[in-house]
Design an enzyme around this catalytic site. Structure first.
Site, PDB file in Angstrom:
ATOM      1  N   ASP A 127       0.829  -1.208   0.000  1.00 15.54           N
ATOM      2  CA  ASP A 127       0.000   0.000   0.000  1.00 15.54           C
ATOM      3  C   ASP A 127       0.864   1.259   0.000  1.00 15.54           C
ATOM      4  O   ASP A 127       2.104   1.167  -0.023  1.00 15.54           O
ATOM      5  CB  ASP A 127      -0.906  -0.060   1.247  1.00 15.54           C
ATOM      6  CG  ASP A 127      -2.307   0.414   0.939  1.00 15.54           C
ATOM      7  OD1 ASP A 127      -2.433   1.342   0.138  1.00 15.54           O
ATOM      8  OD2 ASP A 127      -3.266  -0.142   1.517  1.00 15.54           O
ATOM      9  N   ASP A 184     -10.568   3.004  -3.011  1.00 18.31           N
ATOM     10  CA  ASP A 184     -11.133   1.745  -2.510  1.00 18.31           C
ATOM     11  C   ASP A 184     -12.569   1.495  -2.965  1.00 18.31           C
ATOM     12  O   ASP A 184     -13.390   2.407  -3.004  1.00 18.31           O
ATOM     13  CB  ASP A 184     -11.134   1.756  -0.981  1.00 18.31           C
ATOM     14  CG  ASP A 184      -9.731   1.652  -0.420  1.00 18.31           C
ATOM     15  OD1 ASP A 184      -8.769   1.739  -1.206  1.00 18.31           O
ATOM     16  OD2 ASP A 184      -9.612   1.484   0.799  1.00 18.31           O
TER      17      ASP A 184
HETATM   18  C1  GLA Z   1      -6.087   0.955   1.642  1.00 17.91           C
HETATM   19  C2  GLA Z   1      -6.270  -0.069   0.521  1.00 17.91           C
HETATM   20  C3  GLA Z   1      -7.309  -1.093   0.921  1.00 17.91           C
HETATM   21  C4  GLA Z   1      -6.920  -1.768   2.236  1.00 17.91           C
HETATM   22  C5  GLA Z   1      -6.709  -0.709   3.303  1.00 17.91           C
HETATM   23  C6  GLA Z   1      -6.138  -1.292   4.579  1.00 17.91           C
HETATM   24  O1  GLA Z   1      -7.221   1.764   1.789  1.00 17.91           O
HETATM   25  O2  GLA Z   1      -6.613   0.556  -0.685  1.00 17.91           O
HETATM   26  O3  GLA Z   1      -7.466  -2.056  -0.094  1.00 17.91           O
HETATM   27  O4  GLA Z   1      -5.748  -2.511   2.023  1.00 17.91           O
HETATM   28  O5  GLA Z   1      -5.784   0.300   2.859  1.00 17.91           O
HETATM   29  O6  GLA Z   1      -5.917  -0.314   5.553  1.00 17.91           O
END
Ligand code: GLA
Length: 373
Positions: A127, A184
Site C-alpha cells: 500500500d 477503494d
Molecule cells: C487501503 C487499501 C485497501 C486496504 C486498506 C487497509 O485503503 O486501498 O485495499 O488494504 O488500505 O488499511
C-alpha cells in the site's frame, strides 16, 4: 511464471477490515476448499492490513504478528494455506505506517521482505499511505520490488497506490505483477460503477505479467441485505472485472457465500473471458454519447470472442452492439453466433446489430464465434 493471467484469490479486507484473526482466516480457507474455489482457479489467500502489533520488535526491528489475533504466528497460517495447495499473501505499506496505522515498510523494505519470505509468503500487497512527503513514490516501489527479488522466494508483487505517480508507466519495470489505479471499493453499486467507468481509458494497460487491478470484488457481500438488484449488480461487477482482465480477489465471507454467488464466481464462461491468456482489452461502444450503456467485444485466444451488454443506468434499458463498431462490416457477409455465458445455452446468430433490453445495473454476456451469415 507469476501472473501470466490475472491473479485470483480471497482477501480479508472488504468483509473483516481490522477484525481479522487466525480462526476467521482458517475457516475461510476451509470453506474455500470445500466449495471448490481452487478448482475454479482461485489460489491466493491474502491477509490484509491490521495483522501485526503496533510497534516493531525493539531488538530485531522486525514486524511482529499480533499475538492475540494470530496466536501461532504467520508461518502457522501460511503452512495451513500451503497444506491445502493454496498460496499465502500478506500486506504491508511503502509509508512509515500502513493505512490503518500499523508499522509500514518504509526504510525496512529488505528486512520486511526477508520476514515475509520466512513466513512462506507468496504475494505481497503493498500500500502507499503515510509516505514521507520528501519520498519518491516510484523509487519506494522499486525498492520493495528489489527486496522481493532478493528475499529468496518468488513473491507476487501487488502494488496498491490508487493510481498515484502515474503507476502504469513504471509498474512493470519495477517488478510489479498487479496494481491498483482506483480508490477503494465499498459494497455499494456507485463504487462498482465509478471504478469501472474510470478504467475505460486504462483498458490497454493490462497484459500478461502485470495487470491493472480494479480492487477486491464485493460480489456476494450483500451488506445491505440480499436482493435481486444487488445480485444483478454483482453480475455486472464480476463480468466487467472479467472483461477488463482484472485480478479476481473475492472479498466476501466465503463461509457464507450463497449458492447463486458461488455459481457466479465459478462460472466457467466468465472465467474463460477473465483468464484468457492473451488478456486483450475489449473494444467498447457506447449506445449513445453520454449514456451509461456499453457494448463490449473482447478478442479471446483460439478464435473466440466475448460480447457483453452492460446497463449501468438506473432503469431497464435497450443496449445495442453495432457489429460495424467492432470491425465486422456488412460487406464481409459475416455474423456472430452467440452462447449465453450465464446459462451456456445457444443464443442465436446475428448480422449487423444485436439488441438486448437489460435490467437496471445488470448485464448480458455471451461467448461469440464469427460465422458466415
Ligand atoms: C487501503 C487499501 C485497501 C486496504 C486498506 C487497509 O485503503 O486501498 O485495499 O488494504 O488500505 O488499511
Amino acid at each position: 511464471m507469476l501472473a501470466q493471467t490475472p491473479p485470483m484469490g480471497w482477501n480479508t479486507w472488504n468483509t473483516f477490515g481490522s477484525n481479522i484473526n487466525e480462526k476467521i482466516v482458517l475457516e475461510n480457507v476451509d470453506a474455500f476448499v470445500r466449495l471448490g474455489l481452487p478448482d475454479a482457479g482461485y489460489r491466493y489467500i491474502v491477509i490484509d492490513d491490521c495483522w501485526s502489533c503496533h510497534e516493531r520488535d525493539p531488538q530485531t526491528g522486525k514486524i511482529v504478528p499480533d499475538p492475540v489475533k494470530f496466536p501461532h504466528g504467520m508461518k502457522y497460517v501460511s503452512d495451513y494455506v500451503h497444506d491445502k495447495g493454496l498460496k499465502f499473501g500478506m500486506y504491508s505499506c511503502a509509508g512509515v505506517r500502513t493505512c490503518a496505522g500499523y508499522p509500514g515498510s518504509f526504510d525496512h523494505e529488505f528486512l520486511d521482505a526477508e520476514t515475509f519470505a520466512e513466513y512462506g509468503c507468496d504475494l505481497l500487497k503493498y500500500d502507499s499511505c503515510f509516505r514521507p512527503t520528501s519520498s519518491n513514490g516510484p523509487l519506494l516501489y522499486r525498492r520493495m520490488g528489489m527486496a522481493l527479488k532478493a528475499c529468496g522466494r518468488e513473491i507476487l508483487y501487488s502494488a496498491c497506490n490508487c493510481g498515484r505517480d502515474e503507476i502504469p508507466q513504471w509498474a512493470r519495470s519495477a517488478g510489479v505483477h498487479m496494481y491498483r489505479t482506483t480508490h477503494d471499493i465499498h459494497d455499494y453499486y456507485e463504487f462498482i460503477k465509478r471504478i469501472a467507468q474510470s478504467q475505460m481509458d486504462h483498458l490497454a494497460e493490462s497484459a500478461p505479467g502485470c495487470f491493472n487491478d480494479l480492487d477486491m470484488l464485493t460480489v456476494g457481500m450483500f451488506s445491505s441485505g440480499p436482493s435481486d438488484l444487488a445480485a444483478a449488480e454483482y453480475r455486472l461487477e464480476f463480468a466487467l472485472w472479467c472483461m477488463f482482465s482484472s485480478p479476481l480477489m473475492l472479498g466476501c465471507d466465503v463461509r457464507k457465500i450463497s449458492p447463486e454467488m458461488l455459481a457466479l464466481v465459478t462460472n466457467k464462461n466468465l472465467l474463460r473471458i477473465g483468464q484468457d491468456p492473451e488478456a486483450r482489452p475489449p473494444m467498447v461502444a457506447c449506445t449513445a454519447p453520454g449514456d451509461q450503456k456499453y457494448a463490449m467485444l473482447k478478442h479471446l485466444s483460439g478464435g473466440e470472442l466475448a460480447l457483453g451488454f452492460f446497463n449501468m443506468e438506473d432503469q431497464p434499458s435497450g443496449v445495442h452492439a453495432l457489429l460495424e463498431d467492432f470491425g465486422i462490416s456488412a460487406s464481409s457477409g459475416l455474423a456472430l453466433s452467440l452462447t449465453d455465458a450465464f446459462t451456456g445455452e445457444p443464443a442465436g446468430t446475428f448480422r449487423d446489430y444485436i439488441y438486448h433490453t437489460v435490467p437496471a445495473h445488470d448485464c448480458r454476456v455471451f461467448l461469440a464465434k464469427i460465422v458466415k451469415a
